[in-house]
Each structure stands twice: as C-alpha cells, then as structure tokens.
Motif scaffolding. Structure first.
Motif, PDB file in Angstrom:
ATOM      1  N   ASN A  77      56.129  42.364  10.326  1.00  0.00           N
ATOM      2  CA  ASN A  77      56.105  41.207   9.436  1.00  0.00           C
ATOM      3  C   ASN A  77      57.544  40.740   9.184  1.00  0.00           C
ATOM      4  O   ASN A  77      58.322  41.436   8.535  1.00  0.00           O
ATOM      5  N   PRO A  78      57.941  39.553   9.688  1.00  0.00           N
ATOM      6  CA  PRO A  78      59.329  39.107   9.567  1.00  0.00           C
ATOM      7  C   PRO A  78      59.670  38.542   8.196  1.00  0.00           C
ATOM      8  O   PRO A  78      60.834  38.260   7.911  1.00  0.00           O
ATOM      9  N   ILE A  79      58.684  38.326   7.345  1.00  0.00           N
ATOM     10  CA  ILE A  79      58.926  37.704   6.045  1.00  0.00           C
ATOM     11  C   ILE A  79      59.602  38.703   5.104  1.00  0.00           C
ATOM     12  O   ILE A  79      59.177  39.852   4.981  1.00  0.00           O
ATOM     13  N   THR A  80      60.681  38.269   4.438  1.00  0.00           N
ATOM     14  CA  THR A  80      61.367  39.134   3.474  1.00  0.00           C
ATOM     15  C   THR A  80      60.483  39.334   2.256  1.00  0.00           C
ATOM     16  O   THR A  80      60.076  38.360   1.613  1.00  0.00           O
ATOM     17  N   PRO A  81      60.140  40.571   1.915  1.00  0.00           N
ATOM     18  CA  PRO A  81      59.225  40.805   0.791  1.00  0.00           C
ATOM     19  C   PRO A  81      59.894  40.540  -0.558  1.00  0.00           C
ATOM     20  O   PRO A  81      61.113  40.675  -0.707  1.00  0.00           O
ATOM     21  N   TYR A  82      59.076  40.173  -1.521  1.00  0.00           N
ATOM     22  CA  TYR A  82      59.506  39.894  -2.885  1.00  0.00           C
ATOM     23  C   TYR A  82      58.972  41.047  -3.743  1.00  0.00           C
ATOM     24  O   TYR A  82      57.767  41.214  -3.897  1.00  0.00           O
ATOM     25  N   ARG A  83      59.885  41.858  -4.269  1.00  0.00           N
ATOM     26  CA  ARG A  83      59.504  43.088  -4.987  1.00  0.00           C
ATOM     27  C   ARG A  83      59.387  42.827  -6.487  1.00  0.00           C
ATOM     28  O   ARG A  83      60.316  42.300  -7.105  1.00  0.00           O
ATOM     29  N   VAL A  84      58.251  43.212  -7.039  1.00  0.00           N
ATOM     30  CA  VAL A  84      57.959  42.982  -8.458  1.00  0.00           C
ATOM     31  C   VAL A  84      57.734  44.328  -9.135  1.00  0.00           C
ATOM     32  O   VAL A  84      57.034  45.201  -8.611  1.00  0.00           O
TER      33      VAL A  84
ATOM     34  N   ARG B 216      50.807  46.982  -0.502  1.00  0.00           N
ATOM     35  CA  ARG B 216      52.007  47.787  -0.683  1.00  0.00           C
ATOM     36  C   ARG B 216      52.315  47.883  -2.175  1.00  0.00           C
ATOM     37  O   ARG B 216      52.694  46.902  -2.819  1.00  0.00           O
ATOM     38  N   LEU B 217      52.106  49.063  -2.727  1.00  0.00           N
ATOM     39  CA  LEU B 217      52.435  49.294  -4.135  1.00  0.00           C
ATOM     40  C   LEU B 217      52.912  50.730  -4.314  1.00  0.00           C
ATOM     41  O   LEU B 217      52.688  51.595  -3.476  1.00  0.00           O
TER      42      LEU B 217
ATOM     43  N   PHE C 210      55.140  46.433  -6.772  1.00  0.00           N
ATOM     44  CA  PHE C 210      54.344  45.908  -5.663  1.00  0.00           C
ATOM     45  C   PHE C 210      55.127  44.764  -5.032  1.00  0.00           C
ATOM     46  O   PHE C 210      56.130  44.299  -5.580  1.00  0.00           O
ATOM     47  N   TRP C 211      54.688  44.336  -3.865  1.00  0.00           N
ATOM     48  CA  TRP C 211      55.450  43.368  -3.087  1.00  0.00           C
ATOM     49  C   TRP C 211      54.591  42.157  -2.745  1.00  0.00           C
ATOM     50  O   TRP C 211      53.378  42.276  -2.492  1.00  0.00           O
ATOM     51  N   LEU C 212      55.251  40.990  -2.742  1.00  0.00           N
ATOM     52  CA  LEU C 212      54.627  39.736  -2.328  1.00  0.00           C
ATOM     53  C   LEU C 212      55.352  39.204  -1.095  1.00  0.00           C
ATOM     54  O   LEU C 212      56.489  39.576  -0.822  1.00  0.00           O
TER      55      LEU C 212
ATOM     56  N   PRO D  72      50.116  36.096  -3.075  1.00  0.00           N
ATOM     57  CA  PRO D  72      50.443  36.346  -1.656  1.00  0.00           C
ATOM     58  C   PRO D  72      50.918  37.780  -1.445  1.00  0.00           C
ATOM     59  O   PRO D  72      52.101  38.052  -1.257  1.00  0.00           O
ATOM     60  N   LEU D  73      49.995  38.710  -1.463  1.00  0.00           N
ATOM     61  CA  LEU D  73      50.312  40.134  -1.472  1.00  0.00           C
ATOM     62  C   LEU D  73      50.886  40.609  -0.139  1.00  0.00           C
ATOM     63  O   LEU D  73      50.493  40.142   0.930  1.00  0.00           O
ATOM     64  N   ARG D  74      51.777  41.552  -0.222  1.00  0.00           N
ATOM     65  CA  ARG D  74      52.350  42.210   0.959  1.00  0.00           C
ATOM     66  C   ARG D  74      51.500  43.439   1.282  1.00  0.00           C
ATOM     67  O   ARG D  74      51.185  44.232   0.392  1.00  0.00           O
TER      68      ARG D  74
END
Length: 214
Positions: free
Chosen positions: A2-9, A53-54, A73-75, A41-43
């Motif tokens: 997955n090339p998209i940079t994840p957004y970590r919450v 991913r959590l 968790f990541w988006l 938009p969950l990762r």
C-alpha cells in the motif's frame, strides 16, 4: 503493498464498570467492529485475511476498570479529529468513553514498546479494618522480596512496585500504586492484595495512568 502514507490516530479512553469483565481480545474485536461501522478510511494490515491496523497499549486484567486506556489506529488519509471522535464514539457501547484524541507521528514507537509503567487506584471498603490494612501493607513493602507464583513460576513482585501511597477516608482506604508494565516485568496490583488478605472481588481497581517512554 500500500503506497499511501498512513495517518496515525491515538485515543485515550475509559473502560467503565459495565465492561469490566470483557477480556483483551474481546475489547480488540469490539473496537474493530466499531471502527468498521464508522465509515472512516481505515488502514488494513496486509495478508491473506486483512484486519484493521490497530494497537492497544496494554491488556487490562479482567475485573479492572480504567480511565487511561490507549489505542492507536491508522487511516489512509487525514480526517478531522473531532469527526473521528464523534463517529467512533457513536459506534461504541456507552461503557467505553473516548477522553481525548490526537494525531501521532508514524515514526513514534508502538504503544507496547514504549510503555513503562501503570498507575492503579485501589478503593478498599471500610469493612476491612483500616489500621490493620496499613500495618499489613507497610510490613509487606518492607520485605526484601515478595515472591508470587504466576503460571507455576515464582516471580518477585517487589521490584515491580515503583511507588505507592495510602489515603484513608471515612468511606474507604485508597491505595495508589505505580507498577512496572514492561514485557519483562508486568506488575499486577491484585496479586499484592492476597498478601494483605484483601479479596480483589471486594475492591475497585482502576488504572488511572499509563506512563510511556518519551
């Protein structure tokens, strides 16, 4: 890949009385179902059977409540934090309450890797004689070792106790304990109670803080 940079919450949440007997794996599944209902938009983890991913900081023992649990968790893309909080809270049972939410840098270590200590507040009813409790606990702490059999193996609890405080009120005795929470040394306050003849079923054990390495 997955090339998209994840957004970590990261969220901090309370686990209240109604869910005190739900286990760690069930709590993880509860959050997976709740996140799926949000439409965010969950990762997902890569693999044959992808899962959200959590990452939960630490397993809370059965029977404990908490005002300090932490979950990452990541988006796949950024979303306003208040929107995330609102949609997730609406998908969770009432006994899980989100306290705060923030964005976390992906370079930060995992919760489990950086967790160092937990702080617990144990409320013991006055049916237990307060002076006897204090004498018993002070006598226990003064020992060089506190051996306890855990999974057929003897461990020394004493080094796991980092600090403590006892407060006496008209309603209860309140013991505050800071204990190590690493993979090598994971202190449990309910194990200490057996040495001072207090039944964990009679008390309220609340985790009130998780301490992480900066």
């Amino acid at each position: 890949m997955n090339p998209i940079t994840p957004y970590r919450v990261r969220i901090r949440f309370a686990k209240l009385e109604g869910l005190r007997f739900i286990g760690h794996l069930d709590l993880q599944r509860l959050f997976e179902r709740a996140l799926n209902r949000t439409g965010l938009p969950l990762r997902y983890r890569q693999g044959f059977s992808p899962k959200i991913r959590l990452n939960l900081a630490s397993a809370l023992p059965l029977g404990f409540v908490s005002s300090a649990e932490v979950l990452d968790f990541w988006l796949n893309c950024p979303v306003e934090l208040e929107e995330i909080k609102k949609s997730l809270q609406e998908s969770l049972p009432k006994d899980i309450q989100i306290i705060d939410i923030e964005e976390i840098d992906n370079k930060r270590p995992s919760l489990q890797a950086s967790l160092r200590s937990s702080v617990y507040r144990i409320t013991i009813p006055i049916s237990y004689a307060q002076e006897e409790l204090i004498r018993g606990f002070n006598g226990l702490i003064s020992k060089e070792t506190i051996p306890f059999i855990r999974r057929k193996k003897t461990v020394d609890i004493k080094p796991m106790i980092e600090s403590y405080q006892i407060e006496i009120t008209p309603e209860a005795s309140v013991l505050t304990l800071q204990m190590s929470s690493t993979a090598e040394n994971n202190g449990r306050p309910d194990e200490l109670l057996s040495f001072i003849k207090v039944d964990p079923a009679d008390v309220i054990i609340e985790r009130i803080q998780l301490i992480f390495e900066e």
